[in-house]
Design a protein around this motif. Structure first.
Motif, mmCIF file in Angstrom:
data_model
loop_
_atom_site.group_PDB
_atom_site.id
_atom_site.type_symbol
_atom_site.label_atom_id
_atom_site.label_comp_id
_atom_site.label_asym_id
_atom_site.label_seq_id
_atom_site.Cartn_x
_atom_site.Cartn_y
_atom_site.Cartn_z
ATOM 1 N N VAL A 1 0.824 -1.210 0.000
ATOM 2 C CA VAL A 1 0.000 0.000 0.000
ATOM 3 C C VAL A 1 0.858 1.259 0.000
ATOM 4 C CG1 VAL A 1 -1.698 1.321 1.327
ATOM 5 C CG2 VAL A 1 -1.943 -1.158 1.114
ATOM 6 N N LYS B 1 0.880 4.255 -2.875
ATOM 7 C CA LYS B 1 0.644 5.680 -2.618
ATOM 8 C C LYS B 1 1.795 6.527 -3.166
ATOM 9 C CE LYS B 1 -2.321 5.133 1.450
ATOM 10 N NZ LYS B 1 -2.469 5.371 2.910
ATOM 11 N N GLN C 1 -12.971 -0.672 -3.803
ATOM 12 C CA GLN C 1 -12.696 -0.504 -2.374
ATOM 13 C C GLN C 1 -11.196 -0.404 -2.103
ATOM 14 O OE1 GLN C 1 -14.674 -3.959 -0.801
ATOM 15 N NE2 GLN C 1 -16.687 -2.986 -0.754
ATOM 16 N N GLU C 2 -10.405 -1.225 -2.773
ATOM 17 C CA GLU C 2 -8.965 -1.209 -2.553
ATOM 18 C C GLU C 2 -8.350 0.102 -3.036
ATOM 19 O OE1 GLU C 2 -7.039 -3.641 -0.919
ATOM 20 O OE2 GLU C 2 -9.103 -4.133 -0.366
ATOM 21 N N GLU D 1 -9.914 2.973 -3.247
ATOM 22 C CA GLU D 1 -10.359 4.033 -2.338
ATOM 23 C C GLU D 1 -9.508 4.065 -1.067
ATOM 24 O OE1 GLU D 1 -15.064 4.524 -3.606
ATOM 25 O OE2 GLU D 1 -14.530 3.179 -1.951
ATOM 26 N N LYS D 2 -9.006 2.904 -0.646
ATOM 27 C CA LYS D 2 -8.113 2.866 0.519
ATOM 28 C C LYS D 2 -6.814 3.629 0.259
ATOM 29 C CE LYS D 2 -9.671 -1.647 2.276
ATOM 30 N NZ LYS D 2 -9.263 -3.063 2.491
ATOM 31 N N LEU D 3 -6.463 3.756 -1.022
ATOM 32 C CA LEU D 3 -5.262 4.504 -1.389
ATOM 33 C C LEU D 3 -5.548 5.997 -1.487
ATOM 34 C CD1 LEU D 3 -3.886 2.216 -4.253
ATOM 35 C CD2 LEU D 3 -3.222 2.218 -1.839
#
Length: 206
Positions: free
Chosen positions: A39, A43, A76-77, A79-81
């Motif tokens: 992750v 980013k 969803q993944e 959006e986590k970033l």
């Protein structure tokens, strides 16, 4: 993959573009770039790319549940970033046209059935002009070089180079491989399947 097909009984995480059972072609070359799940690095790459909350559209269809389910998890993944992501859900027939319109989406979820040779994956070739518009001259060069080899062993070695290059260029993200289940009455004999059902020599044993 679990979100897409519900259970690890039905999928495999595998860097290979070909199936392990395809012993003439299978390689895990490039595996160091598969499923990194980093992750922080993701980013960093977004920052390097200058991403500034632009809307990203993922196109998918509900005609195939595993495509739709994968799109939900992908949204969803991302959006986590910190990405701004929306889904565009349309029917499969319309999607076959819309994927060629770059203004209609930023990415789309699909799948490829088993292919006998690497050249049958249109996403690998710039010349195929498949949606996503692969631009790698090197992938095309390696596809041509495979054809020039005198032995299957040599062809597989060149394909291993190609798969390494695939993970460098990333014209497509290989999420994983999934299995489907075919059921039939016990009276059916001779049925087989490869990229769809094969009805030659199928009969009913009464």
């Amino acid at each position: 993959m679990t979100g897409s097909v519900t259970s690890d009984q039905f999928y495999k995480l595998d860097p290979g573009l070909m199936l392990e059972e395809q012993v003439d072609w299978y390689t895990d070359a490039g595996k160091e770039n598969y499923f990194q799940n980093d992750v922080d690095r993701a980013k960093e790459l977004l920052d390097e790319a200058g991403y500034d909350n632009e809307l990203v559209t993922i196109m998918a269809t509900r005609d195939y549940d595993h495509h739709y389910n994968a799109a939900i998890v992908l949204q969803q993944e991302l959006e986590k970033l910190g990405m701004n992501v929306e889904l565009s859900i349309i029917d499969w027939a319309a999607m076959q046209e819309e994927i060629y319109d770059p203004s209609a989406h930023d990415m789309f979820v699909s799948s490829f059935a088993t292919r006998s040779i690497p050249h049958q994956f249109p996403v690998l070739s710039k010349r195929a002009e498949f949606a996503g518009w692969t631009q790698s001259e090197e992938l095309d060069r390696l596809l041509d070089e495979i054809k020039l080899q005198e032995t299957q062993e040599d062809a597989r070695a060149v394909f291993a180079e190609l798969q390494e290059q695939f993970y460098e260029d990333l014209p497509m993200i290989n999420i994983g491989k999934f299995h489907t289940i075919t059921s039939m009455d016990e009276s059916v004999e001779g049925f087989d399947e490869l990229v769809g059902p094969i009805f030659w020599n199928v009969s009913l044993n009464d």
